[in-house]
Design a protein around this motif. Structure first.
Motif, PDB file in Angstrom:
ATOM      1  N   GLN A 101       0.843  -1.194   0.000  1.00 39.74           N
ATOM      2  CA  GLN A 101       0.000   0.000   0.000  1.00 39.74           C
ATOM      3  C   GLN A 101       0.874   1.239   0.000  1.00 39.74           C
ATOM      4  OE1 GLN A 101      -3.805   0.415   2.347  1.00 39.74           O
ATOM      5  NE2 GLN A 101      -2.559   1.857   3.513  1.00 39.74           N
ATOM      6  N   GLN A 119       0.734   5.467   0.142  1.00 39.66           N
ATOM      7  CA  GLN A 119      -0.151   6.533   0.594  1.00 39.66           C
ATOM      8  C   GLN A 119       0.543   7.881   0.426  1.00 39.66           C
ATOM      9  OE1 GLN A 119      -2.487   5.823   4.207  1.00 39.66           O
ATOM     10  NE2 GLN A 119      -1.813   7.818   4.975  1.00 39.66           N
ATOM     11  N   THR A 122      -7.909  10.401  -7.324  1.00 40.84           N
ATOM     12  CA  THR A 122      -7.515   8.998  -7.367  1.00 40.84           C
ATOM     13  C   THR A 122      -7.159   8.566  -8.797  1.00 40.84           C
ATOM     14  OG1 THR A 122      -9.855   8.386  -7.575  1.00 40.84           O
ATOM     15  CG2 THR A 122      -8.916   8.395  -5.349  1.00 40.84           C
ATOM     16  N   GLN A 160      -9.720   7.595  -1.752  1.00 42.27           N
ATOM     17  CA  GLN A 160      -9.396   8.767  -0.958  1.00 42.27           C
ATOM     18  C   GLN A 160      -9.978   8.598   0.428  1.00 42.27           C
ATOM     19  OE1 GLN A 160     -10.057  12.634  -2.726  1.00 42.27           O
ATOM     20  NE2 GLN A 160     -10.562  13.552  -0.742  1.00 42.27           N
ATOM     21  N   THR A 173      -6.089  11.881   2.196  1.00 42.15           N
ATOM     22  CA  THR A 173      -4.963  11.156   1.622  1.00 42.15           C
ATOM     23  C   THR A 173      -5.456  10.236   0.513  1.00 42.15           C
ATOM     24  OG1 THR A 173      -5.180   9.379   3.257  1.00 42.15           O
ATOM     25  CG2 THR A 173      -3.673  11.186   3.794  1.00 42.15           C
ATOM     26  N   ILE A 174      -4.530   9.872  -0.386  1.00 44.02           N
ATOM     27  CA  ILE A 174      -4.797   8.925  -1.459  1.00 44.02           C
ATOM     28  C   ILE A 174      -4.071   7.627  -1.120  1.00 44.02           C
ATOM     29  CG2 ILE A 174      -4.585   8.425  -3.912  1.00 44.02           C
ATOM     30  CD1 ILE A 174      -6.492  10.666  -3.363  1.00 44.02           C
ATOM     31  N   GLN A 175      -4.813   6.510  -1.168  1.00 44.91           N
ATOM     32  CA  GLN A 175      -4.230   5.204  -0.882  1.00 44.91           C
ATOM     33  C   GLN A 175      -4.288   4.335  -2.132  1.00 44.91           C
ATOM     34  OE1 GLN A 175      -6.285   3.526   2.480  1.00 44.91           O
ATOM     35  NE2 GLN A 175      -5.364   4.938   3.962  1.00 44.91           N
ATOM     36  N   ARG A 187      -3.416   0.508  -3.498  1.00 44.05           N
ATOM     37  CA  ARG A 187      -3.114  -0.837  -3.031  1.00 44.05           C
ATOM     38  C   ARG A 187      -2.925  -1.757  -4.219  1.00 44.05           C
ATOM     39  NH1 ARG A 187      -7.452  -3.763   0.653  1.00 44.05           N
ATOM     40  NH2 ARG A 187      -8.289  -4.331  -1.381  1.00 44.05           N
ATOM     41  N   ASP A 219       4.895   3.964   2.282  1.00 44.05           N
ATOM     42  CA  ASP A 219       4.490   2.650   1.787  1.00 44.05           C
ATOM     43  C   ASP A 219       4.519   1.650   2.928  1.00 44.05           C
ATOM     44  OD1 ASP A 219       7.167   0.768   1.446  1.00 44.05           O
ATOM     45  OD2 ASP A 219       7.624   2.915   1.277  1.00 44.05           O
TER      46      ASP A 219
END
Length: 408
Positions: A68, A70, A82, A102, A110-112, A114, A150
């Motif tokens: 992941q 971020q 995103t 998001q 934050t933007i994640q 995966r 990460d």
């Protein structure tokens, strides 16, 4: 047949809903509508099972494993979407991430990203492309590559978490069953366990419908709501136990009516407890999600919110009606119910059904003195009914006359 129904009293009819809740006079016939409640709960459980089968769960990285990445949702050119982050990821590795979302709002958003497990050089390559294209800002408002973080989790770790959660759930249910059997009785334990399983299935179904990510916080919250639901059920069952003392030797109320009275007497307490408990959970859900942007708080708050609502609902409308249904399978309670109805018929014929019903409502099974007096009265009635009738005198004369002399 004449039945004692507190709602037929003029005083109860004139009361508002809130007055009935606070007084707990038995005006809400919850147990009497148990077949409808059973149908509603069965439909709800089937819908949740279907949701879990069709939609499945959005398992977090802790359960599926992977990498992941971020980064803040604000860059030098403005907000980062995103789609922009997914395009940068695809340009770096030649494939889109498994998921991009998001979390949070405002400056804390934050933007994640995966994906499957990435090698260290691949992670560094993605982070470099994200920084070059999007220029994420740090807390001072300057572009910084350090704000791109990460994490890497093995799927075996998630499997171990799932295994431990299931073990904890099994141990919890066994201990609950033992406690309820010793403190109450077997049918109360069975009813409470059915209500707990209902809470688990419905909460899991809601998670599948909403699509929230299932994380270790979700498992923690699930175990928490089981304890809350059990607490509410034990409170109701304790009042049921008090109201049904010596019920088999009484003919004023049936077991179902005594249990329904207990529900009404604890209904306001259940509502107040639920409202007070849900207020901080709502605060956790709103503040944690909107202001802090924490996905963990969001997951924990949702499972607590759904679980507490469902747990309160099942404690009132499922556990006790189910207990009554089990009890009425016992011939002793069926016979006692027939005696109650027979007594009311006799009262209706003698003094009118309305006066008889009102007299029954004056009896408080929780009052030790009233209970002992009623039990003595019932024993006296039973003893009087068991005395054989005297033989009528015969009109004929005796065939022999006593001589007064003792035969030698």
């Amino acid at each position: 047949m004449a039945k004692s129904d507190p709602t037929t009293s003029p005083d109860v009819k004139n009361e508002s809903v809130f007055q009935r809740l606070y007084t707990g006079t038995g005006a809400f016939d919850i147990v009497g509508q148990r077949k409808r409640w059973f149908a509603l709960f069965a439909a709800l459980v089937l819908a949740c099972i279907a949701a879990m089968g069709v939609r499945g769960f959005n398992l977090g990285i802790e359960f599926e494993g992977g990498t992941q990445i971020q980064l803040p949702a604000t860059g030098a050119q403005g907000p980062i979407t995103t789609d922009e982050a997914s395009d940068a990821f695809a340009d770096a590795l030649g494939g889109n991430p498994a998921e991009a979302q998001q979390v949070g709002t405002g400056n804390s958003a934050t933007i994640q990203l995966r994906s499957e497990t990435l090698e260290p050089n691949e992670v560094q390559q993605v982070k470099q492309v994200l920084f070059d294209r999007l220029q994420p800002l740090d807390s001072s408002g300057q572009p910084s590559e350090q704000v791109i973080s990460d994490s890497r989790v093995s799927a075996t770790w998630g499997g171990e978490i799932s295994k431990q959660a299931l073990i904890a759930l099994g141990v919890f249910l066994v201990l609950v069953a033992i406690f309820l059997i010793f403190y109450f009785e077997t049918w109360m334990a069975v009813s409470a366990l059915v209500a707990l399983l209902h809470d688990v299935v419905v909460t899991a179904g809601v998670y599948a419908l909403v699509g929230f990510e299932v994380t270790p916080a979700t498992a923690i919250g699930l175990l928490t709501i089981l304890g809350y639901s059990l607490y509410d059920t034990v409170v109701v069952f304790d009042k049921v136990k008090e109201n049904t003392r010596g019920i088999l030797n009484l003919t004023r109320r049936t077991y179902a009516e005594a249990a329904n009275l207990a529900l009404n007497q604890t209904l306001m307490r259940s509502i107040n407890t639920s409202v007070i408990a849900l207020l901080p959970v709502l605060g956790l859900l709103v503040i944690g999600n909107l202001l802090l942007g924490s996905g963990t708080l969001q997951d924990l708050a949702l499972v607590l919110l759904v679980g507490m609502l469902v747990g309160t609902f099942s404690s009132v409308c499922l556990a006790t009606p189910l207990l009554v249904a089990f009890k009425l399978r016992d011939p002793r309670y069926v016979k006692q119910q027939e005696k109650v109805l027979a007594r009311r018929e006799a009262q209706a014929r003698k003094a009118g059904a309305e006066n008889g019903a009102r007299a029954d409502d004056d009896f408080n099974p929780g009052d030790d003195e009233q209970l002992e007096a009623e039990l003595r009265r019932e024993k006296a009635y039973a003893a009087a009914a068991s005395v054989p009738a005297r033989h009528p005198k015969t009109s004929g004369r005796r065939t022999t006359r006593p001589t007064g002399k003792r035969k030698r």
